[in-house]
Design a protein around this motif. Sequence first.
Motif, PDB file in Angstrom:
ATOM      1  N   HIS A 173      17.736  26.054  90.876  1.00 18.66           N
ATOM      2  CA  HIS A 173      17.153  24.955  90.097  1.00 18.66           C
ATOM      3  C   HIS A 173      18.144  24.469  89.040  1.00 18.66           C
ATOM      4  CE1 HIS A 173      14.188  22.557  87.983  1.00 18.66           C
ATOM      5  NE2 HIS A 173      14.538  23.175  86.869  1.00 18.66           N
ATOM      6  N   GLN A 174      18.768  25.396  88.331  1.00 23.56           N
ATOM      7  CA  GLN A 174      19.743  25.029  87.296  1.00 23.56           C
ATOM      8  C   GLN A 174      20.981  24.368  87.912  1.00 23.56           C
ATOM      9  OE1 GLN A 174      19.227  25.024  84.066  1.00 23.56           O
ATOM     10  NE2 GLN A 174      17.209  25.935  84.345  1.00 23.56           N
ATOM     11  N   ALA A 175      21.406  24.852  89.084  1.00 18.94           N
ATOM     12  CA  ALA A 175      22.579  24.265  89.746  1.00 18.94           C
ATOM     13  C   ALA A 175      22.300  22.816  90.145  1.00 18.94           C
ATOM     14  CB  ALA A 175      22.962  25.099  90.965  1.00 18.94           C
ATOM     15  N   LYS A 176      21.123  22.558  90.710  1.00 19.75           N
ATOM     16  CA  LYS A 176      20.746  21.185  91.063  1.00 19.75           C
ATOM     17  C   LYS A 176      20.726  20.306  89.820  1.00 19.75           C
ATOM     18  CE  LYS A 176      17.610  22.732  94.532  1.00 19.75           C
ATOM     19  NZ  LYS A 176      16.225  22.925  94.813  1.00 19.75           N
ATOM     20  N   ARG A 177      20.199  20.864  88.745  1.00 25.68           N
ATOM     21  CA  ARG A 177      20.111  20.129  87.477  1.00 25.68           C
ATOM     22  C   ARG A 177      21.514  19.776  86.974  1.00 25.68           C
ATOM     23  NH1 ARG A 177      19.007  23.034  82.338  1.00 25.68           N
ATOM     24  NH2 ARG A 177      19.162  21.408  80.803  1.00 25.68           N
ATOM     25  N   LEU A 178      22.411  20.757  86.978  1.00 26.63           N
ATOM     26  CA  LEU A 178      23.779  20.524  86.503  1.00 26.63           C
ATOM     27  C   LEU A 178      24.476  19.456  87.340  1.00 26.63           C
ATOM     28  CD1 LEU A 178      26.280  21.250  84.802  1.00 26.63           C
ATOM     29  CD2 LEU A 178      26.797  22.986  86.525  1.00 26.63           C
ATOM     30  N   ILE A 179      24.377  19.571  88.642  1.00 24.30           N
ATOM     31  CA  ILE A 179      25.031  18.613  89.526  1.00 24.30           C
ATOM     32  C   ILE A 179      24.502  17.207  89.280  1.00 24.30           C
ATOM     33  CG2 ILE A 179      25.239  17.910  91.947  1.00 24.30           C
ATOM     34  CD1 ILE A 179      25.435  20.968  92.586  1.00 24.30           C
ATOM     35  N   TYR A 180      23.206  17.092  89.120  1.00 21.09           N
ATOM     36  CA  TYR A 180      22.624  15.772  88.894  1.00 21.09           C
ATOM     37  C   TYR A 180      23.029  15.205  87.527  1.00 21.09           C
ATOM     38  CZ  TYR A 180      19.446  11.873  88.740  1.00 21.09           C
ATOM     39  OH  TYR A 180      18.942  10.617  88.645  1.00 21.09           O
ATOM     40  N   LEU A 181      23.056  16.044  86.492  1.00 22.73           N
ATOM     41  CA  LEU A 181      23.458  15.570  85.162  1.00 22.73           C
ATOM     42  C   LEU A 181      24.900  15.081  85.162  1.00 22.73           C
ATOM     43  CD1 LEU A 181      21.792  18.288  82.902  1.00 22.73           C
ATOM     44  CD2 LEU A 181      21.147  15.873  83.066  1.00 22.73           C
ATOM     45  N   ILE A 182      25.788  15.828  85.811  1.00 22.91           N
ATOM     46  CA  ILE A 182      27.191  15.406  85.890  1.00 22.91           C
ATOM     47  C   ILE A 182      27.303  14.130  86.718  1.00 22.91           C
ATOM     48  CG2 ILE A 182      29.468  16.010  86.815  1.00 22.91           C
ATOM     49  CD1 ILE A 182      28.916  18.899  85.927  1.00 22.91           C
ATOM     50  N   HIS A 183      26.581  14.066  87.823  1.00 20.10           N
ATOM     51  CA  HIS A 183      26.591  12.862  88.662  1.00 20.10           C
ATOM     52  C   HIS A 183      26.136  11.637  87.865  1.00 20.10           C
ATOM     53  CE1 HIS A 183      25.737  10.097  91.935  1.00 20.10           C
ATOM     54  NE2 HIS A 183      24.500  10.000  91.487  1.00 20.10           N
ATOM     55  N   SER A 184      25.052  11.781  87.103  1.00 23.65           N
ATOM     56  CA  SER A 184      24.530  10.656  86.313  1.00 23.65           C
ATOM     57  C   SER A 184      25.542  10.191  85.276  1.00 23.65           C
ATOM     58  CB  SER A 184      23.229  11.051  85.624  1.00 23.65           C
ATOM     59  OG  SER A 184      22.249  11.354  86.568  1.00 23.65           O
ATOM     60  N   ALA A 185      26.143  11.144  84.567  1.00 23.82           N
ATOM     61  CA  ALA A 185      27.136  10.796  83.549  1.00 23.82           C
ATOM     62  C   ALA A 185      28.359  10.145  84.202  1.00 23.82           C
ATOM     63  CB  ALA A 185      27.539  12.042  82.769  1.00 23.82           C
ATOM     64  N   ARG A 186      28.752  10.650  85.350  1.00 24.78           N
ATOM     65  CA  ARG A 186      29.898  10.095  86.075  1.00 24.78           C
ATOM     66  C   ARG A 186      29.606   8.666  86.524  1.00 24.78           C
ATOM     67  NH1 ARG A 186      31.573  10.096  91.468  1.00 24.78           N
ATOM     68  NH2 ARG A 186      33.823  10.186  91.714  1.00 24.78           N
ATOM     69  N   CYS A 187      28.409   8.420  87.010  1.00 22.10           N
ATOM     70  CA  CYS A 187      28.035   7.060  87.432  1.00 22.10           C
ATOM     71  C   CYS A 187      28.057   6.085  86.257  1.00 22.10           C
ATOM     72  CB  CYS A 187      26.654   7.070  88.074  1.00 22.10           C
ATOM     73  SG  CYS A 187      26.650   7.775  89.726  1.00 22.10           S
ATOM     74  N   LYS A 188      27.550   6.527  85.104  1.00 23.56           N
ATOM     75  CA  LYS A 188      27.582   5.664  83.915  1.00 23.56           C
ATOM     76  C   LYS A 188      29.018   5.342  83.524  1.00 23.56           C
ATOM     77  CE  LYS A 188      23.230   7.258  81.959  1.00 23.56           C
ATOM     78  NZ  LYS A 188      22.583   8.107  80.953  1.00 23.56           N
ATOM     79  N   LEU A 189      29.887   6.327  83.601  1.00 27.32           N
ATOM     80  CA  LEU A 189      31.293   6.116  83.273  1.00 27.32           C
ATOM     81  C   LEU A 189      31.932   5.137  84.246  1.00 27.32           C
ATOM     82  CD1 LEU A 189      33.831   7.129  81.611  1.00 27.32           C
ATOM     83  CD2 LEU A 189      34.207   8.659  83.544  1.00 27.32           C
ATOM     84  N   LEU A 190      31.642   5.265  85.522  1.00 28.63           N
ATOM     85  CA  LEU A 190      32.244   4.396  86.537  1.00 28.63           C
ATOM     86  C   LEU A 190      31.709   2.974  86.469  1.00 28.63           C
ATOM     87  CD1 LEU A 190      32.292   6.834  89.585  1.00 28.63           C
ATOM     88  CD2 LEU A 190      34.228   6.133  88.155  1.00 28.63           C
ATOM     89  N   LEU A 191      30.506   2.807  85.938  1.00 26.57           N
ATOM     90  CA  LEU A 191      29.918   1.463  85.844  1.00 26.57           C
ATOM     91  C   LEU A 191      30.363   0.697  84.606  1.00 26.57           C
ATOM     92  CD1 LEU A 191      26.306   2.167  87.119  1.00 26.57           C
ATOM     93  CD2 LEU A 191      28.147   0.994  88.328  1.00 26.57           C
ATOM     94  N   GLN A 192      30.972   1.394  83.658  1.00 28.60           N
ATOM     95  CA  GLN A 192      31.457   0.708  82.454  1.00 28.60           C
ATOM     96  C   GLN A 192      32.617  -0.204  82.815  1.00 28.60           C
ATOM     97  OE1 GLN A 192      32.517   3.763  79.667  1.00 28.60           O
ATOM     98  NE2 GLN A 192      30.391   4.162  79.101  1.00 28.60           N
ATOM     99  N   PRO A 193      32.633  -1.402  82.228  1.00 25.99           N
ATOM    100  CA  PRO A 193      33.731  -2.341  82.545  1.00 25.99           C
ATOM    101  C   PRO A 193      35.046  -1.932  81.940  1.00 25.99           C
ATOM    102  CG  PRO A 193      32.143  -3.358  81.029  1.00 25.99           C
ATOM    103  CD  PRO A 193      31.659  -1.974  81.359  1.00 25.99           C
TER     104      PRO A 193
END
Length: 193
Positions: A173-193
């Motif tokens: 459960h914690q591993a899924k949570r970590l992966i998703y949190l990093i993925h979300s932060a990474r997506c926000k970073l990649l979407l910044q102009p």
Amino acid sequence: MLNNADVTKTTVNQIKRQIANHWVNEISVIANLYQGQNTFQTDNFMAGKIHSILKIKRYTNKDRFRIPIKLKLLTGTYSLQPLRYKIYKEGNQEICNACSQEVETVEHLLIKCKAWDNIRRPVIKEIENILTSNSKIEWESLNEGTKIQILMDITMVQRQLRLNSEEVSKIEHQAKRLIYLIHSARCKLLLQP
């Protein structure tokens, strides 16, 4: 044969067993074609049983978003920077966009990248608490390969670490949570102009 119920039941069970064995073999062969297969345990597939990665004891609405990201990392289909560069020609060729220091690999993304330390630290602390509570295993004493294995598919090291199914479920459960949190932060970073 139709009049003898025992023979019919036995025949039906044999047919079901043969079908199940066929699909277990097919899945195992196909799994070997994926890049991330080395962190995904395929040798204990059982027809009709759910793999531990997909098991959810406390199902939440968020889990429907977390599981696909983890499966993409496991199968090698997650879009890391080297693949993004090939497709979109954006950013550095293979260097992580978050830290700009190393090649972005699964290992770098999940355990090395300094940009995700603030996200990673509390979740890893939870995993470490689970590991040390019964097994007396220190996260820092584990090698990089074992850390990745714990985050990707803990079932491959479950016996080695002497973890029971409840601990495995909590860590998963914690591993899924970590992966998703990093993925979300990474997506926000990649979407910044």
